[in-house]
Design a protein around this motif. Sequence first.
Motif, PDB file in Angstrom:
ATOM      1  N   ALA A 274       4.413   9.844   2.646  1.00  0.00           N
ATOM      2  CA  ALA A 274       4.663   8.778   3.882  1.00  0.00           C
ATOM      3  C   ALA A 274       3.668   7.897   3.935  1.00  0.00           C
ATOM      4  CB  ALA A 274       4.890  10.172   5.029  1.00  0.00           C
ATOM      5  N   GLY A 275       4.625   6.862   4.300  1.00  0.00           N
ATOM      6  CA  GLY A 275       3.511   5.484   4.645  1.00  0.00           C
ATOM      7  C   GLY A 275       4.119   5.819   5.866  1.00  0.00           C
ATOM      8  N   TYR A 276       3.073   4.840   6.938  1.00  0.00           N
ATOM      9  CA  TYR A 276       3.360   4.562   8.042  1.00  0.00           C
ATOM     10  C   TYR A 276       3.388   3.010   8.078  1.00  0.00           C
ATOM     11  CZ  TYR A 276       3.065   9.618   8.698  1.00  0.00           C
ATOM     12  OH  TYR A 276       3.619  10.859   7.932  1.00  0.00           O
ATOM     13  N   PRO A 277       4.565   2.041   8.537  1.00  0.00           N
ATOM     14  CA  PRO A 277       4.296   0.865   8.488  1.00  0.00           C
ATOM     15  C   PRO A 277       3.074  -0.102   9.845  1.00  0.00           C
ATOM     16  CG  PRO A 277       6.009   1.558   7.161  1.00  0.00           C
ATOM     17  CD  PRO A 277       5.763   2.529   7.862  1.00  0.00           C
ATOM     18  N   GLN A 291      -6.316   1.956   9.807  1.00  0.00           N
ATOM     19  CA  GLN A 291      -7.044   3.443   9.167  1.00  0.00           C
ATOM     20  C   GLN A 291      -5.517   4.481   8.178  1.00  0.00           C
ATOM     21  OE1 GLN A 291      -9.461   4.332   9.748  1.00  0.00           O
ATOM     22  NE2 GLN A 291      -9.371   6.624   9.453  1.00  0.00           N
ATOM     23  N   ALA A 292      -4.439   3.946   9.066  1.00  0.00           N
ATOM     24  CA  ALA A 292      -3.529   4.973   8.812  1.00  0.00           C
ATOM     25  C   ALA A 292      -3.484   4.207   6.703  1.00  0.00           C
ATOM     26  CB  ALA A 292      -2.125   4.542   8.854  1.00  0.00           C
ATOM     27  N   MET A 293      -3.822   3.117   6.336  1.00  0.00           N
ATOM     28  CA  MET A 293      -4.017   2.576   5.237  1.00  0.00           C
ATOM     29  C   MET A 293      -5.005   2.728   4.238  1.00  0.00           C
ATOM     30  SD  MET A 293      -2.548   0.538   2.874  1.00  0.00           S
ATOM     31  CE  MET A 293      -1.391  -0.328   4.012  1.00  0.00           C
ATOM     32  N   ARG A 294      -5.974   3.311   5.065  1.00  0.00           N
ATOM     33  CA  ARG A 294      -6.753   3.518   3.837  1.00  0.00           C
ATOM     34  C   ARG A 294      -6.436   5.017   3.869  1.00  0.00           C
ATOM     35  NH1 ARG A 294      -9.743   0.673   7.940  1.00  0.00           N
ATOM     36  NH2 ARG A 294      -9.822   2.226   9.268  1.00  0.00           N
ATOM     37  N   CYS A 312      11.522   2.556  10.485  1.00  0.00           N
ATOM     38  CA  CYS A 312      10.555   1.660  11.229  1.00  0.00           C
ATOM     39  C   CYS A 312      11.597   0.238  11.730  1.00  0.00           C
ATOM     40  CB  CYS A 312       9.806   0.411   9.708  1.00  0.00           C
ATOM     41  SG  CYS A 312       8.301  -0.980  11.547  1.00  0.00           S
ATOM     42  N   TYR A 313      12.210  -0.423  12.852  1.00  0.00           N
ATOM     43  CA  TYR A 313      13.412  -1.523  13.025  1.00  0.00           C
ATOM     44  C   TYR A 313      13.162  -2.626  13.035  1.00  0.00           C
ATOM     45  CZ  TYR A 313      14.980   3.210  14.681  1.00  0.00           C
ATOM     46  OH  TYR A 313      14.933   4.362  15.176  1.00  0.00           O
ATOM     47  N   ARG A 314      11.966  -2.984  12.470  1.00  0.00           N
ATOM     48  CA  ARG A 314      10.498  -3.523  11.929  1.00  0.00           C
ATOM     49  C   ARG A 314      11.129  -4.961  10.901  1.00  0.00           C
ATOM     50  NH1 ARG A 314       8.925  -2.283  17.116  1.00  0.00           N
ATOM     51  NH2 ARG A 314       8.430  -2.888  18.773  1.00  0.00           N
ATOM     52  N   SER A 315      11.757  -5.839  10.394  1.00  0.00           N
ATOM     53  CA  SER A 315      11.750  -6.400   9.206  1.00  0.00           C
ATOM     54  C   SER A 315      10.347  -6.668   8.352  1.00  0.00           C
ATOM     55  CB  SER A 315      12.470  -6.828   8.406  1.00  0.00           C
ATOM     56  OG  SER A 315      13.873  -7.124   9.036  1.00  0.00           O
ATOM     57  N   GLU A 316      10.179  -7.094   9.748  1.00  0.00           N
ATOM     58  CA  GLU A 316       8.463  -8.277   9.266  1.00  0.00           C
ATOM     59  C   GLU A 316       7.771  -6.856   9.170  1.00  0.00           C
ATOM     60  OE1 GLU A 316       9.190  -7.851  13.608  1.00  0.00           O
ATOM     61  OE2 GLU A 316       9.844  -8.406  11.509  1.00  0.00           O
ATOM     62  N   THR A 317       7.474  -6.062  10.084  1.00  0.00           N
ATOM     63  CA  THR A 317       6.161  -4.815   9.887  1.00  0.00           C
ATOM     64  C   THR A 317       6.585  -4.358   8.328  1.00  0.00           C
ATOM     65  OG1 THR A 317       6.492  -5.317  12.177  1.00  0.00           O
ATOM     66  CG2 THR A 317       5.838  -2.767  11.222  1.00  0.00           C
ATOM     67  N   ILE A 318       7.594  -4.336   7.687  1.00  0.00           N
ATOM     68  CA  ILE A 318       7.971  -3.493   6.454  1.00  0.00           C
ATOM     69  C   ILE A 318       7.483  -4.184   5.722  1.00  0.00           C
ATOM     70  CG2 ILE A 318       9.423  -1.742   4.869  1.00  0.00           C
ATOM     71  CD1 ILE A 318      11.462  -1.834   7.610  1.00  0.00           C
ATOM     72  N   ILE A 319       7.529  -5.438   5.656  1.00  0.00           N
ATOM     73  CA  ILE A 319       7.556  -6.814   4.601  1.00  0.00           C
ATOM     74  C   ILE A 319       5.440  -6.673   4.429  1.00  0.00           C
ATOM     75  CG2 ILE A 319       7.359  -8.711   4.353  1.00  0.00           C
ATOM     76  CD1 ILE A 319      10.644  -8.776   4.890  1.00  0.00           C
ATOM     77  N   GLN A 320       5.144  -6.120   5.595  1.00  0.00           N
ATOM     78  CA  GLN A 320       3.899  -6.342   5.783  1.00  0.00           C
ATOM     79  C   GLN A 320       2.986  -5.355   5.315  1.00  0.00           C
ATOM     80  OE1 GLN A 320       2.614  -9.556   6.549  1.00  0.00           O
ATOM     81  NE2 GLN A 320       0.944  -8.481   5.256  1.00  0.00           N
ATOM     82  N   PHE A 321       3.669  -4.505   5.446  1.00  0.00           N
ATOM     83  CA  PHE A 321       2.803  -3.163   4.794  1.00  0.00           C
ATOM     84  C   PHE A 321       3.060  -3.127   3.390  1.00  0.00           C
ATOM     85  CE2 PHE A 321       4.336   1.475   3.292  1.00  0.00           C
ATOM     86  CZ  PHE A 321       2.889   2.079   3.490  1.00  0.00           C
ATOM     87  N   ILE A 322       4.271  -3.812   3.001  1.00  0.00           N
ATOM     88  CA  ILE A 322       4.766  -3.248   1.502  1.00  0.00           C
ATOM     89  C   ILE A 322       3.348  -4.446   0.898  1.00  0.00           C
ATOM     90  CG2 ILE A 322       5.751  -3.543  -0.327  1.00  0.00           C
ATOM     91  CD1 ILE A 322       7.665  -3.126   1.329  1.00  0.00           C
ATOM     92  N   LYS A 323       3.217  -5.364   1.101  1.00  0.00           N
ATOM     93  CA  LYS A 323       2.390  -6.621   0.539  1.00  0.00           C
ATOM     94  C   LYS A 323       0.483  -6.063   0.808  1.00  0.00           C
ATOM     95  CE  LYS A 323       4.650 -10.443   1.966  1.00  0.00           C
ATOM     96  NZ  LYS A 323       5.047 -11.733   2.486  1.00  0.00           N
ATOM     97  N   ASP A 324       0.467  -5.259   2.291  1.00  0.00           N
ATOM     98  CA  ASP A 324      -0.891  -4.869   2.618  1.00  0.00           C
ATOM     99  C   ASP A 324      -1.128  -4.018   1.510  1.00  0.00           C
ATOM    100  OD1 ASP A 324      -1.276  -6.479   4.800  1.00  0.00           O
ATOM    101  OD2 ASP A 324      -0.584  -5.061   6.218  1.00  0.00           O
ATOM    102  N   CYS A 325      -0.249  -2.605   0.843  1.00  0.00           N
ATOM    103  CA  CYS A 325       0.218  -1.621   0.089  1.00  0.00           C
ATOM    104  C   CYS A 325      -0.894  -2.493  -1.356  1.00  0.00           C
ATOM    105  CB  CYS A 325       1.113  -1.615   0.153  1.00  0.00           C
ATOM    106  SG  CYS A 325       1.771  -0.173   0.605  1.00  0.00           S
ATOM    107  N   ARG A 326       0.142  -3.649  -1.554  1.00  0.00           N
ATOM    108  CA  ARG A 326       0.075  -4.173  -3.284  1.00  0.00           C
ATOM    109  C   ARG A 326      -1.547  -4.529  -2.646  1.00  0.00           C
ATOM    110  NH1 ARG A 326       2.438  -0.402  -4.696  1.00  0.00           N
ATOM    111  NH2 ARG A 326       5.396  -1.463  -4.671  1.00  0.00           N
ATOM    112  N   VAL A 396       9.276  -8.738  -2.553  1.00  0.00           N
ATOM    113  CA  VAL A 396       8.189  -7.812  -3.000  1.00  0.00           C
ATOM    114  C   VAL A 396       8.451  -6.326  -3.027  1.00  0.00           C
ATOM    115  CG1 VAL A 396       7.522  -8.221   0.205  1.00  0.00           C
ATOM    116  CG2 VAL A 396       8.935  -6.004  -0.866  1.00  0.00           C
ATOM    117  N   GLY A 397       9.462  -6.182  -4.142  1.00  0.00           N
ATOM    118  CA  GLY A 397       9.332  -5.451  -5.175  1.00  0.00           C
ATOM    119  C   GLY A 397      10.055  -4.055  -4.992  1.00  0.00           C
ATOM    120  N   VAL A 398      10.108  -4.174  -3.743  1.00  0.00           N
ATOM    121  CA  VAL A 398      11.048  -2.194  -3.406  1.00  0.00           C
ATOM    122  C   VAL A 398      12.788  -2.618  -3.632  1.00  0.00           C
ATOM    123  CG1 VAL A 398      11.307  -1.338  -1.544  1.00  0.00           C
ATOM    124  CG2 VAL A 398       8.851  -2.262  -2.504  1.00  0.00           C
ATOM    125  N   TYR A 399      12.835  -2.385  -4.112  1.00  0.00           N
ATOM    126  CA  TYR A 399      14.452  -1.753  -3.663  1.00  0.00           C
ATOM    127  C   TYR A 399      15.398  -0.411  -3.956  1.00  0.00           C
ATOM    128  CZ  TYR A 399      13.676  -5.696  -6.701  1.00  0.00           C
ATOM    129  OH  TYR A 399      12.858  -7.324  -6.823  1.00  0.00           O
TER     130      TYR A 399
END
Length: 427
Positions: A274-277, A291-294, A312-326, A396-399
């Motif tokens: 599980a990942g937590y945006p 901390q969740a990312m660590r 998650c109900y926020r597009s921008e939060t999901i997109i930023q989480f994906i970018k942070d992962c990369r 962001v490479g997620v489909y």
Amino acid sequence: MCAKILTKTKRNLSIIIKCNLLEVRNAWGYSESRNAFVCRLDCAPSRRLHNHRLPITSRASGKPSKTNACPAQTRSQFQFQFREICRWASNSCGRFLREMHAIEPASSGLATTSYVPCVHYTTGQTSGTDFVERRVATLVAERTARRQFFYGIEVVALQSGQPTCLDFNRFLPILPTFVSIVWLGTEYCHVNPIDRVKSLQLARSLEARIPVLPHITAYCLSQERLDQFLALNFTNVLPIRGDLVHEIQNFTYSWEIVDYIRKQQGDNISICVAGYPEGYTSLPQRQDPAQAMRFLKQKIAAGADCIITQMCYRSETIIQFIKDCRSAGITVPIVVGLTVADCFRTYCMSEHIAGVHLPPEKREELLLIHKEPQRVAQFFVQLSLRIIRDVLDADVGVYGIQFYTFNKFEPIYELLKELRTLEILKD
């Protein structure tokens, strides 16, 4: 003034719960009057019990009342009323919540009764061709490389005490890429042998026709019991820490389960995590997403090869989480988790379980229609559609999407229809 409103709101809402219990049992066929009624309140046809007046809302218009407003911005009035309604809907659904995600201790000595899966397969799934189950991470990676939109569904083995009925014909023409199956920690803790666990019986039944992703949680999990699970030779698994701790468990964190499974099974199993945006929203004190990312990096380093995000109900939060992962060096494929609630009660239940909330402006919209299940369902269909389009447009490479269904499939069918119309979901 706000304190007085709070007291009056609690009293008025408690009247809803306590009134006319016999009518409730007769009207909706529930044997547990109070909890069952509140659980069904916002999914049921409108009746006189729906016509209650909340202190800060006009009965006629559904808009905030000037006479009862607190000396704060209008938005706080909506948020206050929303919290009160949703809190009562969530707290009163204890039995349903335990059945779905086992967030409270279950009674000991759960009987290992027989479980007969209720599954209707498509003609293609039963054509006689030998099916070889694929690793979920490999499937996700292949579709991602082709920039092909796909989806999976998460289900629970039981619904209202009966086997959940899955009809794959309803998903046609494009079936889910995989089926994820929830592990109920407190319900399954003492079920022995482990292959009698209902979620695993469902997984065993499905794996001959479609890739399955059974979950397992750290709660009550000893090394011996994990070995028993691994001996079942599932192709995929999703380990979760869970919110409860049992004195006999040998694993404290999900990365420890990932590490043990990878060392025991090598490359013979796909391990999704599980990942937590928004960070760990289910904890009493919300943690920093950093901390969740660590922690997520630790799970990947231990051997996880796929990430499925919390709802998650926020597009921008999901997109930023994906970018942070990369940016953090995480390269494994990611699937975005979404909930398409069929009614207000289902949304409240998901909020109670996961601690994930709608943005304030969306909560205001939902509050105005919360008594109308069809409009609520359409609200979440359109919201999910917007999030999917935003994530795809962000490139962001997620489909892939996993739908947290809570065994409520109708809005999923509707959303899939919309995605096909827009040619987002196609062969």
